[in-house]
Design a protein around this motif. Structure first.
Motif, PDB file in Angstrom:
ATOM      1  N   THR A 172       0.858  -1.177   0.000  1.00 58.09           N
ATOM      2  CA  THR A 172       0.000   0.000   0.000  1.00 58.09           C
ATOM      3  C   THR A 172       0.892   1.224   0.000  1.00 58.09           C
ATOM      4  O   THR A 172       1.756   1.392   0.860  1.00 58.09           O
ATOM      5  CB  THR A 172      -0.967   0.021   1.206  1.00 58.09           C
ATOM      6  N   LYS A 207      -0.898  -8.143  -3.635  1.00 56.70           N
ATOM      7  CA  LYS A 207      -1.958  -7.138  -3.658  1.00 56.70           C
ATOM      8  C   LYS A 207      -1.285  -5.769  -3.713  1.00 56.70           C
ATOM      9  O   LYS A 207      -0.337  -5.506  -2.956  1.00 56.70           O
ATOM     10  CB  LYS A 207      -2.805  -7.230  -2.389  1.00 56.70           C
ATOM     11  N   SER A 209      -1.861  -1.429  -4.121  1.00 58.60           N
ATOM     12  CA  SER A 209      -2.864  -0.364  -4.122  1.00 58.60           C
ATOM     13  C   SER A 209      -2.286   0.977  -3.672  1.00 58.60           C
ATOM     14  O   SER A 209      -1.374   1.029  -2.839  1.00 58.60           O
ATOM     15  CB  SER A 209      -4.020  -0.741  -3.190  1.00 58.60           C
ATOM     16  N   LYS A 211      -4.849   3.246  -2.980  1.00 60.82           N
ATOM     17  CA  LYS A 211      -6.091   3.761  -2.397  1.00 60.82           C
ATOM     18  C   LYS A 211      -5.859   4.274  -0.976  1.00 60.82           C
ATOM     19  O   LYS A 211      -5.101   3.689  -0.201  1.00 60.82           O
ATOM     20  CB  LYS A 211      -7.145   2.654  -2.339  1.00 60.82           C
ATOM     21  N   GLN A 225      -9.470  -1.694   4.385  1.00 60.44           N
ATOM     22  CA  GLN A 225      -8.957  -2.351   3.179  1.00 60.44           C
ATOM     23  C   GLN A 225      -7.887  -3.386   3.522  1.00 60.44           C
ATOM     24  O   GLN A 225      -7.934  -4.544   3.070  1.00 60.44           O
ATOM     25  CB  GLN A 225      -8.368  -1.324   2.223  1.00 60.44           C
ATOM     26  N   TRP A 229      -7.540  -7.558   3.273  1.00 58.83           N
ATOM     27  CA  TRP A 229      -6.447  -8.317   2.645  1.00 58.83           C
ATOM     28  C   TRP A 229      -5.993  -9.450   3.565  1.00 58.83           C
ATOM     29  O   TRP A 229      -5.877 -10.596   3.133  1.00 58.83           O
ATOM     30  CB  TRP A 229      -5.259  -7.404   2.357  1.00 58.83           C
ATOM     31  N   ASN A 357      -2.342   2.528 -11.610  1.00 58.16           N
ATOM     32  CA  ASN A 357      -2.976   1.530 -12.473  1.00 58.16           C
ATOM     33  C   ASN A 357      -2.053   0.313 -12.507  1.00 58.16           C
ATOM     34  O   ASN A 357      -0.879   0.403 -12.137  1.00 58.16           O
ATOM     35  CB  ASN A 357      -3.190   2.078 -13.894  1.00 58.16           C
ATOM     36  N   GLU A 370      -2.049  -8.146  -8.202  1.00 57.72           N
ATOM     37  CA  GLU A 370      -3.488  -7.870  -8.189  1.00 57.72           C
ATOM     38  C   GLU A 370      -3.672  -6.418  -7.769  1.00 57.72           C
ATOM     39  O   GLU A 370      -3.583  -6.075  -6.594  1.00 57.72           O
ATOM     40  CB  GLU A 370      -4.196  -8.820  -7.226  1.00 57.72           C
ATOM     41  N   PHE A 371      -3.910  -5.567  -8.757  1.00 59.75           N
ATOM     42  CA  PHE A 371      -3.992  -4.131  -8.503  1.00 59.75           C
ATOM     43  C   PHE A 371      -5.400  -3.719  -8.103  1.00 59.75           C
ATOM     44  O   PHE A 371      -6.377  -4.150  -8.700  1.00 59.75           O
ATOM     45  CB  PHE A 371      -3.560  -3.354  -9.747  1.00 59.75           C
ATOM     46  N   GLU A 372      -5.492  -2.897  -7.078  1.00 62.76           N
ATOM     47  CA  GLU A 372      -6.800  -2.378  -6.632  1.00 62.76           C
ATOM     48  C   GLU A 372      -6.839  -0.870  -6.817  1.00 62.76           C
ATOM     49  O   GLU A 372      -5.897  -0.178  -6.494  1.00 62.76           O
ATOM     50  CB  GLU A 372      -7.035  -2.710  -5.158  1.00 62.76           C
TER      51      GLU A 372
END
Length: 372
Positions: A172, A207, A209, A211, A225, A229, A357, A370-372
């Motif tokens: 993150t 994972k 992200s 965000k 979030q 996970w 992205n 795995e992009f969020e």
């Protein structure tokens, strides 16, 4: 005669009072103007501050920090105000971490050519920009920059996690995908995981992200979030963004055996869930540049220049004093570190300006992002 003497005496006393008043105002030669977030953020601001503080105290030089108003929502105007306050209080050199400082620093540096500026995680500024905000003018001779090869620290963290036995990782990042340092950390992290996965012939999921981290702040949304996970199998999360660490820490506390990788400085003392930290030599490098300045080397070594520091400068890596990994040893780590130091392993650093992205994170053989 007595009247004249009384007038003279009064003038002398007034002059003395004014002198005392001016002498009574304390000046601070070294100033730190913080990035978004808090001073003691257990990360970027804190590492920069500790370097300035250490140098100042060792050399008996006055120092002070200034935090722009607005906290995590600080804007260019509040940064300008903070820098100008530092100058009004006698600062002759200002240390400012974070790429968001650019516009304010350019404005204040142009207006105060005799004041020096250290742009941590920045670049050599010019006196003007084009319509896209890119520097295109004359170099500002009173600004120097320090940048780091975060991809190296990220690589080592990802490599260590997979060699330790973790195959379900998370990242993150702060800055909403626009922060170059966070992007390099993340890219290196995936590359390191890929290298270790190939060695062990295992498949790894990451994972990934940006965000809820645009302002590098803790939030309930980020905690939710990351907790999700962990609940869905993620074993360790790289918390890359100042106070965002607190949300990841809280999420880990809600999930048994959830682990964390810290950033910028050794964050192992913040939680027993931290398995390692992807560090960069913030404190050491700030001390180094302040030393160059006070040794009279600004014009020769610093003005309008950028120092890009990495493993070869002992400015990136993982902390070994608090090592807690069991399957991946310090000796194994040092062997990989030496390869990076010698250039035998060279993690890529070509990250996009907007990394929010997953398109640029494709093409790995053993790692699925795995992009969020």
């Amino acid at each position: 005669m007595k009247k004249i003497f009384s007038i003279v005496l009064c003038l002398v006393m007034l002059a003395s009072l004014l002198t005392l008043a001016s002498c009574g105002k304390k000046e601070y030669k070294i100033a730190v103007v913080t990035d978004v977030g808090t001073l003691m953020d257990k990360g970027f601001n804190q590492g920069t501050w500790e370097g300035a503080k250490a140098y100042a105290e060792a050399n008996k030089i006055s120092y002070k920090y200034y935090q722009p108003s607005g906290g995590s929502d600080a804007d260019d105007n509040s940064r300008v105000e903070a820098m100008q306050s530092a100058i009004d209080n006698g600062a002759e050199i200002i240390v400012a971490p974070g790429f968001l400082q650019a516009t304010a620093m350019r404005t204040v540096a142009k207006a105060n050519p005799n004041v020096k500026f250290i742009f941590v995680d920045g670049w050599s500024l010019t006196d003007s920009t084009d319509d896209k905000g890119n520097d295109n003018g004359k170099p500002l001779q009173n600004v120097t920059a320090i940048v780091y090869k975060e991809e190296e620290s990220g690589f080592l963290a990802g490599y260590a996690a997979v060699m330790e036995g973790y195959t379900k990782l998370g990242f993150t990042g702060g800055g909403g995908g626009s922060n170059p340092a966070c992007n390099r950390f993340g890219y290196g992290f995936v590359q390191g995981a890929e290298a270790a996965a190939k060695e062990k012939n295992v498949n790894v999921t990451v994972k990934y992200s940006y965000k809820y981290g645009e302002n590098f702040s803790a939030s309930s949304e980020l905690q939710t979030q990351i907790s999700g996970w962990y609940q869905n199998g993620t074993e360790v999360v790289f918390a890359c963004g100042g106070s965002m660490f607190q949300s990841v820490k809280s999420a880990a506390g809600e999930n048994a055996n959830a682990k964390i990788i810290g950033v910028d400085v050794d964050q192992s003392n913040e939680s027993d869930r931290v398995i390692t930290s992807a560090v960069k030599g913030l404190s050491v490098s700030v001390e180094k540049v302040l030393g160059q300045y006070f040794d009279g080397k600004w014009d020769a070594e610093l003005g309008a220049k950028t120092q890009n520091l990495g493993a070869a400068d002992d400015a990136t890596g993982l902390p070994t004093d608090t090592w807690s990994l069991k399957n991946f040893t310090v000796d194994q780590y040092k062997a990989v570190f030496e390869k990076i130091k010698k250039g035998e392993i060279a993690p890529k650093s070509d990250v996009p300006g907007n990394a929010n992205n997953g398109d640029w994170l494709k093409g790995f053989e053993k790692v699925t992002v795995e992009f969020e």
